[in-house]
Design an enzyme around this catalytic site. Structure first.
Site, PDB file in Angstrom:
ATOM      1  N   ARG A  75     -42.612  11.422  -1.815  1.00  0.00           N
ATOM      2  CA  ARG A  75     -42.323  10.232  -1.313  1.00  0.00           C
ATOM      3  C   ARG A  75     -41.974   9.358  -2.344  1.00  0.00           C
ATOM      4  O   ARG A  75     -40.941   8.595  -2.203  1.00  0.00           O
ATOM      5  CB  ARG A  75     -43.520   9.950  -0.298  1.00  0.00           C
ATOM      6  CG  ARG A  75     -43.640  11.002   0.960  1.00  0.00           C
ATOM      7  CD  ARG A  75     -42.495  10.720   1.920  1.00  0.00           C
ATOM      8  NE  ARG A  75     -42.582   9.557   2.653  1.00  0.00           N
ATOM      9  CZ  ARG A  75     -41.629   9.023   3.492  1.00  0.00           C
ATOM     10  NH1 ARG A  75     -40.721   9.850   3.519  1.00  0.00           N
ATOM     11  NH2 ARG A  75     -41.693   8.175   4.295  1.00  0.00           N
TER      12      ARG A  75
ATOM     13  N   SER B 127     -46.893  17.225  -4.419  1.00  0.00           N
ATOM     14  CA  SER B 127     -47.719  16.942  -3.160  1.00  0.00           C
ATOM     15  C   SER B 127     -46.902  16.195  -2.238  1.00  0.00           C
ATOM     16  O   SER B 127     -45.943  15.358  -2.763  1.00  0.00           O
ATOM     17  CB  SER B 127     -48.913  16.273  -3.414  1.00  0.00           C
ATOM     18  OG  SER B 127     -48.630  15.043  -3.857  1.00  0.00           O
ATOM     19  N   HIS B 128     -47.248  15.764  -0.966  1.00  0.00           N
ATOM     20  CA  HIS B 128     -46.352  14.937  -0.204  1.00  0.00           C
ATOM     21  C   HIS B 128     -46.131  13.565  -0.637  1.00  0.00           C
ATOM     22  O   HIS B 128     -45.047  12.902  -0.944  1.00  0.00           O
ATOM     23  CB  HIS B 128     -46.835  14.803   1.272  1.00  0.00           C
ATOM     24  CG  HIS B 128     -46.091  13.978   2.019  1.00  0.00           C
ATOM     25  ND1 HIS B 128     -44.981  14.085   2.879  1.00  0.00           N
ATOM     26  CD2 HIS B 128     -46.493  12.596   2.336  1.00  0.00           C
ATOM     27  CE1 HIS B 128     -44.651  12.951   3.420  1.00  0.00           C
ATOM     28  NE2 HIS B 128     -45.560  12.052   3.162  1.00  0.00           N
ATOM     29  N   VAL B 129     -47.304  12.977  -1.154  1.00  0.00           N
ATOM     30  CA  VAL B 129     -47.205  11.604  -1.445  1.00  0.00           C
ATOM     31  C   VAL B 129     -46.171  11.606  -2.857  1.00  0.00           C
ATOM     32  O   VAL B 129     -45.449  10.536  -3.172  1.00  0.00           O
ATOM     33  CB  VAL B 129     -48.590  11.083  -1.758  1.00  0.00           C
ATOM     34  CG1 VAL B 129     -49.003  11.601  -3.197  1.00  0.00           C
ATOM     35  CG2 VAL B 129     -48.371   9.420  -2.129  1.00  0.00           C
TER      36      VAL B 129
END
Length: 1407
Positions: free
Chosen positions: A1016, A1011-1013
């Site tokens: 990141r 996922s994006h988080v």
């Protein structure tokens, strides 16, 4: 013989003295040994064939003589078996296991050994049953003595029981208990014993009766076969008698009695397709009900807010309405003084006529020191003039006055207002201000409620807090005593009906007036009148009715005041309301769950007869049992005056009191446990002062009559009581006695074949300790009822009340099973989960997700039994999905109910604690709470079995930081921490930014690893992990503010507190290791509005477009690459500068200036403004040409509307430059936002079966030899867009691509699918900068809206078909490996599977 009967008594070759026979379990358990008991006889008589061998014959008896195999699945059948165990007691020195028995899941093992001389025989008992009160009740048989002989050699702790038996305590050992007996008397021929739990059972008298009776039969010379035949026949008859004669003093109407497939022990569930339980009714939004625009504040309300802004605490606040006018009374207190502010928007000058009081009802003249200037003393009162408020910002002029009273003996202030010669009063009475009254909070604007409906309810409530049933007096008839004409009309009965007009009569203050108050509309009639409005305003309207009714059902409102209410009228009013509810249940199926909840708060009601019997029967009870005075007379007066649900509790308290041999503490215990205190009894208009006082000769008659009376009370007040609900459906009649009316309830027609027998089985087992068979029967009854609940009939409400009762009984039974499940294995807990989940499915609207969870659990049980290596891993995914479903349901309750509870509760003055926990208590009362408890028990078992541990580490970075706790990461994503911070975030969706200064994020949520988080976190060197153990999370949360060191591995996180010195020199602040600056090069319009893939260059498009063009023709032919065109850099700016969009440009410039001033609300306005852009004709022409020449469909070919959809999607991609997450991300790294340019990659959507994301180096371990990938059903937006739940995850070694290893199964409940369409992907110049993870910040928008589909993984080939799974996962891994080899570096790849073929839609360097 006694009620105990036997089966399969003994084998003829036994060397037996007579044993006590086991009774057969009956529908009404009333005699014999208790449920949790075993009985056996051990014969020590020597066999002639073997002089040194002894026979120990054991025979268990109790509630369960017929044992059943464990039920495997909810719909499986069962086969009964019986047993007659034989055990041999050996005299050999070595201990010999004689027998092992299992009854109702409780195992008993008996071992025996003898000394070499044979003088002492040891018998060892071991029972797998954990209790502190387990006893062996035993004795021995010697010679011809029919009574037990009590040996002198006894285990420690043995007591003599009435000189008839010994009781020896078992010793707890591990998960069971054991006991050793030593028999040293050579005359001993047998040991007879019973094992039982003393704390739970009373059995001795009937046990002894059965034993003695059997000995008598043996003494007569009756053969064993004859006894067996006799008892079997008699037992069968007793079973039938018990089934057909449950009730006394009433008759049950006959129902069809077809044979059902169940024995006395267990029913056989019918096999059903779970999809027939599907409830999927769209809930339409009702205009005006979901979002209520707050009304502008009136002048008086604005004035009140100004007063409240003062620092003085507000004690009370009340606004009285007089048509368009208002009067405010606001009390504040500070520095030992009470201030009373009175204000009004009356146009005429006002005078306050007032006094002070030390108790309510009195007028005392105010001391001169407290009189405002210009006041006049009038003997017993004072008059003070109002002044005009000096505030200029009020909507209209307000008059006001302020009084200041020193704290002392005065408790309140009575007053009236004088306007000219007209007195203004509070509904004909004086106003009264209580100084000590607690402040009632402002109800707010009612957002998220059906406010108009709630205001109407509050208005009716506030008119008069009347009796429980007749709460509202809509109209008052004010009679002047001298008006003989009206009085005579009333006396003659000429004025009748439910409503009376208000007769306004003017009189001077000395005229004698008598006031007669008539209840014009009962509570349930009011609710009935409001139902049409409620259902027209949708689920929020019905939620308002539910909140109101539940506040009353839980005694949060005033129930009893002043008025004589006939039970017959109550019953009729309830009948009207429940008729309306059953009608709405059919006409509005989308609201059935709410309607069921409303019905659970009211009684069944009924026309006349049942309600009138409440009055009549109490008189009969008093006469029959000679208890006309004391508490019974006070209760009688209360019942005649105003019966309420409290009376059910009072009746039960009396029954419990009498059963306890008149223990008054039991009476109060029952009352208090059900919320009735001594103060509440005294608060009734006909108060109950006395305690019950009966004599022993009244006991039997009172128990009989109060038991019958309880049914009458429940028929009116407790519609969902099980016994009452069954009686109402099966039918019953009670004869009239003297003046007392008779009652006849006919059976509901059309009940399923054999249904009455099933209900009798339920009643006979409703208190079973082992609840499995009971819960199965309850669910079977609910399944049988369900088709009848879906169609209209006159008696639908009776069926609904029965279904509510069955539902409630499942919940209470499951809660009773918790102790039994403490040491249960995973399979049994999973089976109980299926039972509770089935119950929840049967009670829920929009239950598709719950049904697929149920199918998932059934598949998990099947995998467990087939010993699949992945069963625990699969079951964990089903558990996670079930947990998500429960969270979703709780959020729905919170969204629908809590705003109404807060608004209406505040208006009605409900205690704040009751308002705050309203939704929580609703959830606790349902099956969702039981289900949550069970999955919490199972979770650690599955994690251990699947070797999952307590952590999933997504980004393994060792860090040091200060612990902080937040509810959700989203709320702090834009915050900057000034010291290294370890965030414990209770919720992480997956698309958030990580705040500056954060070195770790720990959460119980389960975002996808890709996922994006998650990406990141890895890019920014932030530790990120999911914790599955609530105890670990609680420990971390408890260390908030402390400095901790986290040391993660691939599957665990070790944490410890460290000293401040440990932080010195640590470089784990976010951004420390990053580059000092990142720059963007602003792109310019290249002269083309659209380009083909062959024209993709760094000056024209971003890396996303260039990479997809590079792959074309270079990857293996079995990997598909979609055709693409693009709107290059600079097109947005060119379109914005076009004269068509001059107004948009000017507006954007203004909004950008606001944004530069850090007005971040401008971001949303900018996005909306971008959507106003018009397309230049050149853009439309060029894009159409490029798409046609590339073989892509042109949306405009399907009509102008389709092009408008495409153009809107393009603008949404451009507008995403200003979404909050992307904007703040660029600010953090000091990128010039104006330099960020957005190209748009245009591709035809592949209608995917599955979508995937690949990282060609395992991101969790950093292992470059291993590919990691995640797969979801349908389109990839559920994976990259942070939809709830986890994807299927797997790893695969690059040197063995044909052997993928599944790490986790999917728990995402939603998949996205779409028609043939076009997708417009963001492709900015800031997405793939070195040192900056910009991927995923901007939006990709399909031209058409995706369809959300609830996923059934139990039928998905990727889950169930091993060969298909291996083929698909190997293909995904192979594609990833091929692309990595092509680029020569780790890649982050997105793609889809369609009909088994792999398509790659984009790739970028793995960060």
């Amino acid at each position: 013989m006694s009620n105990s009967v036997g089966q399969n008594l003994m084998r003829q070759h036994y060397f037996l003295v007579p044993t006590v026979l086991a009774r057969q379990n009956k529908l009404k358990s009333s005699s014999g040994a208790p449920k949790s008991s075993f009985c056996a006889a051990a014969s020590l008589k020597k066999s002639s064939a073997q002089q040194r061998k002894f026979h120990l014959s054991t025979k268990f008896y109790g509630d369960r003589l017929i044992s059943k195999r464990k039920q495997r699945l909810a719909m499986e059948s069962h086969r009964a078996f019986t047993f007659s165990p034989l055990a041999v007691l050996a005299t050999d020195p070595a201990s010999q296991q004689l027998a092992r028995f299992n009854v109702d899941g409780i195992e008993l093992q008996v071992d025996a050994s003898a000394s070499i001389s044979g003088s002492i025989t040891q018998v060892n008992f071991r029972i797998m049953y954990h209790s502190n009160s387990l006893l062996l009740h035993w004795g021995v048989k010697c010679g011809g003595n029919e009574n037990w002989v009590l040996p002198s050699c006894q285990p420690e702790g043995t007591i003599n029981y009435k000189n008839r038996a010994l009781r020896s305590p078992f010793v707890k050992s591990g998960s069971g208990s054991h006991l050793k007996l030593e028999i040293d008397d050579p005359r001993t021929q047998a040991i007879e014993f019973l094992i039982f739990d003393e704390a739970r059972n009373r059995w001795q008298e009937e046990y002894e009766a059965a034993r003695v009776e059997l000995l008598e039969e043996i003494g007569k010379g009756t053969s064993v076969d004859d006894i067996r035949t006799k008892l079997t026949k008699k037992g069968g008859q007793e079973f039938k008698d018990a089934a057909n004669n449950e009730k006394t003093n009433n008759k049950v109407s006959k129902q069809p009695q077809n044979q059902r497939h169940f024995s006395a022990e267990r029913i056989q569930r019918n096999k059903r397709d779970l999809m027939v339980l599907l409830n999927k009714h769209p809930v339409k939004s009702v205009v005006g009900s979901n979002s209520v625009e707050p009304k502008p504040a009136t002048a008086v309300e604005s004035f009140a807010k100004k007063l409240e802004m003062d620092d003085s605490p507000v004690m009370s606040k009340k606004i009285y309405k007089f048509g368009e006018m208002e009067v405010l009374v606001l009390v504040t207190k500070a520095s030992g003084k009470t201030k009373i502010h009175i204000a009004s928007d009356f146009q005429e000058p006002l005078t306050l006529h007032w006094a002070l009081s030390e108790k309510a009802g009195e007028w005392k003249p105010p001391p001169r020191a407290v009189l405002p200037p210009g006041s006049v003393s009038l003997g017993g009162a004072a008059e003070s003039k109002f002044a005009t408020s000096s505030s200029n910002d009020l909507p209209k002029q307000v008059q006001c006055i302020e009084l200041e009273i020193e704290d002392g003996n005065f408790k309140g202030l009575p007053f009236v207002l004088l306007s000219g010669d007209k007195w203004i009063k509070n509904n004909g009475s004086d106003f009264y201000v209580e100084f000590s009254q607690k402040f009632k909070q402002d109800a707010g604007n009612g957002k998220g409620t059906s406010r108009f409906l709630l205001d109407r309810i509050a208005e009716l409530e506030s008119e008069a807090q009347k009796s429980f049933m007749h709460r509202v007096v809509r109209n008052l008839v004010i009679l002047v005593a001298c008006n003989t004409k009206i009085c005579s009309l009333l006396a003659s009965g000429s004025l009748r009906g439910n409503n009376y007009n208000i007769l306004k009569m003017h009189a001077n203050p000395h005229t004698h007036i008598s006031v007669c108050v008539f209840p014009s509309l009962a509570l349930f009639n009011i609710a009935s009148d409001l139902m049409d409005q409620a259902k027209d305003t949708g689920e929020l309207g019905l939620a308002g009715i539910l909140v109101w009714m539940r506040f009353m059902a839980t005694r949060q409102l005033i129930w009893n005041k002043n008025y004589n209410v006939k039970p017959r009228e109550i019953s009729k009013a309830q009948d009207r309301l429940t008729d309306l509810l059953q009608s709405t249940y059919i006409t509005h199926p989308q609201y059935r769950e709410l309607l069921r909840m409303v019905m659970s708060t009211v009684g069944r009601g009924g026309e006349g007869d049942v309600g009138q019997r409440i009055r009549d029967e109490i008189l009969v009870i008093q006469r029959n049992n000679r208890c006309e005075g004391g508490m019974m007379e006070e209760w009688h007066q209360k019942l005649h005056n105003n019966t309420s649900p409290d009376d059910v509790v009072i009746c039960q308290a009396l029954i419990d009191h009498i059963k306890s041999d008149f223990d008054i503490n039991v009476y109060w215990k029952t009352l208090n446990e059900n919320g009735i205190t001594k103060e509440r009894l005294l608060s009734y208009d006909r108060a109950i002062h006395s305690e019950p006082s009966f004599t022993r000769d009244q006991k039997d008659g009172l128990l009989r009559d109060l038991g019958d009376y309880m049914r009458t009370l429940k028929a009116v007040h407790s519609g969902a009581d099980l016994e009452s609900a069954i009686s109402n459906c099966m039918g019953y009649q009670s004869e009239g006695k003297g003046f007392m009316v008779g009652v006849q309830i006919n059976p509901v027609p059309g009940l399923p074949s054999g249904f009455p027998e099933l209900l009798r089985f339920i009643l006979g087992h409703v208190e079973d300790r082992n609840v499995e068979a009971l819960v199965e029967s309850l669910l079977e009854a609910r399944q049988e009822l369900r088709p009848l609940l879906l169609k209209s009939c006159d008696r639908l409400k009776d069926l609904l009340f029965l279904d509510l009762a069955l539902d409630s009984t499942v919940r209470t039974a499951i809660e009773r099973s918790y102790e039994e499940l403490n040491n249960a294995g995973a399979e049994k807990i999973m089976y109980f989960i299926t039972l509770v989940l089935e119950n929840l499915v049967l009670s829920s609207d929009d239950n598709e997700d719950l049904i697929y969870c149920l199918k998932g659990w059934q598949h998990a049980i099947s995998m467990s039994r087939s010993q699949s290596g992945h069963w625990a891993l699969y079951a964990k995914s089903v558990l996670d999905r079930t947990r998500l479903a429960l969270t979703s349901k709780a959020e729905w309750y919170q969204r629908i109910l809590q705003p109404s509870a807060e608004y209406l509760g505040t208006l009605l003055g409900v205690d704040p604690w009751a308002i705050n926990i309203f939704t929580e208590e609703i959830i606790r009362a349902g099956s969702a709470a039981s289900l949550s408890s069970l999955i919490n028990r199972l979770d650690p078992v599955l994690r251990k079995t699947a070797n999952l541990g307590s952590w999933q580490v997504i980004s393994p970075v060792e860090v040091v930081g200060y612990v902080d706790v937040v509810d959700e990461l989203l709320a702090v994503q834009n915050k900057s921490y000034d010291r290294p911070t370890i965030l414990v975030a209770k919720r992480v969706k997956g698309e958030e930014e990580i705040p500056d200064g954060t070195v770790a994020v720990l959460t119980p949520d389960m975002p996808d690893v890709l996922s994006h988080v998650s990406v990141r976190a890895r890019n920014c060197k932030v530790c990120f992990a999911t914790c599955f153990d609530p105890n670990i999370l609680a420990d971390l949360e408890g260390n908030k503010g402390k400095l901790f060191c986290l040391k993660p591995s691939s599957s665990d996180v070790v944490y410890s507190e460290v000293k401040e010195s440990y932080l010195a020199g640590s470089r784990n602040m976010k951004g420390d290791d990053g580059p000092s600056s990142i720059t963007l090069v602003k792109k310019k319009f290249g002269g083309k509005y659209a380009i083909s893939a062959e024209e993709f260059t760094p000056e024209m498009v971003g890396a996303k477009s260039r990479n997809i063009s590079y792959l074309k023709g270079k990857v293996p032919s079995w990997i598909g690459i979609p055709t693409s065109v693009a709107l290059p850099f600079g097109v947005f700016e060119k379109v914005l500068s076009d004269k068509l969009n001059q107004g948009v440009l000017e507006k954007l410039q203004i909004l950008k200036k606001k944004l530069g001033e850090e007005d971040f609300d401008a971001l949303g306005e900018i996005r909306q403004t971008v959507l106003q852009l018009a397309p230049p004709p050149e853009l439309v022409k060029e894009l159409k040409t490029k798409m046609h020449s590339s073989g892509m469909p042109w949306p405009g070919d399907e009509g102008a509307q389709r092009w408008e959809q495409a153009w809107t999607a393009i603008k949404k991609v451009w507008a995403s430059k200003w979404n909050e997450r992307a904007y703040f991300s660029t600010r953090k790294v000091k990128l010039d936002h104006d330099y960020l340019c957005m190209a748009v990659l245009v591709q035809e959507i592949i209608n995917a079966d599955y979508a995937f994301v690949i990282h060609t180096t395992n991101p969790s371990s950093g292992d470059s030899s291993e590919i990691y990938a995640e797969v979801v059903k349908g389109l990839g937006e559920t994976l990259v867009g942070a939809y709830p739940g986890r994807a299927l995850s797997f790893v695969c070694k690059k040197n063995n691509l044909k052997s993928p290893k599944v790490l986790g199964y999917p728990s995402k409940p939603i998949a996205l699918f779409i028609r043939r369409s076009i997708i417009f992907r963001s492709d900015s110049n800031g997405e793939d900068l070195e040192g900056y993870a910009g991927a995923g910040l901007y939006d990709s928008v399909p031209m058409d809206e995706e369809e959300k589909v609830v996923v059934d993984y139990s039928t998905d080939s990727l889950i169930n078909d091993g060969k298909f799974q291996q083929s698909i996962l190997s293909s995904i891994a192979g594609a990833g490996n091929a692309i990595e080899q092509l680029y020569g570096s780790p890649q982050d790849i997105e793609g889809v599977i369609r009909d088994g073929k792999v398509y790659v839609v984009q790739t970028r360097p793995q960060m």
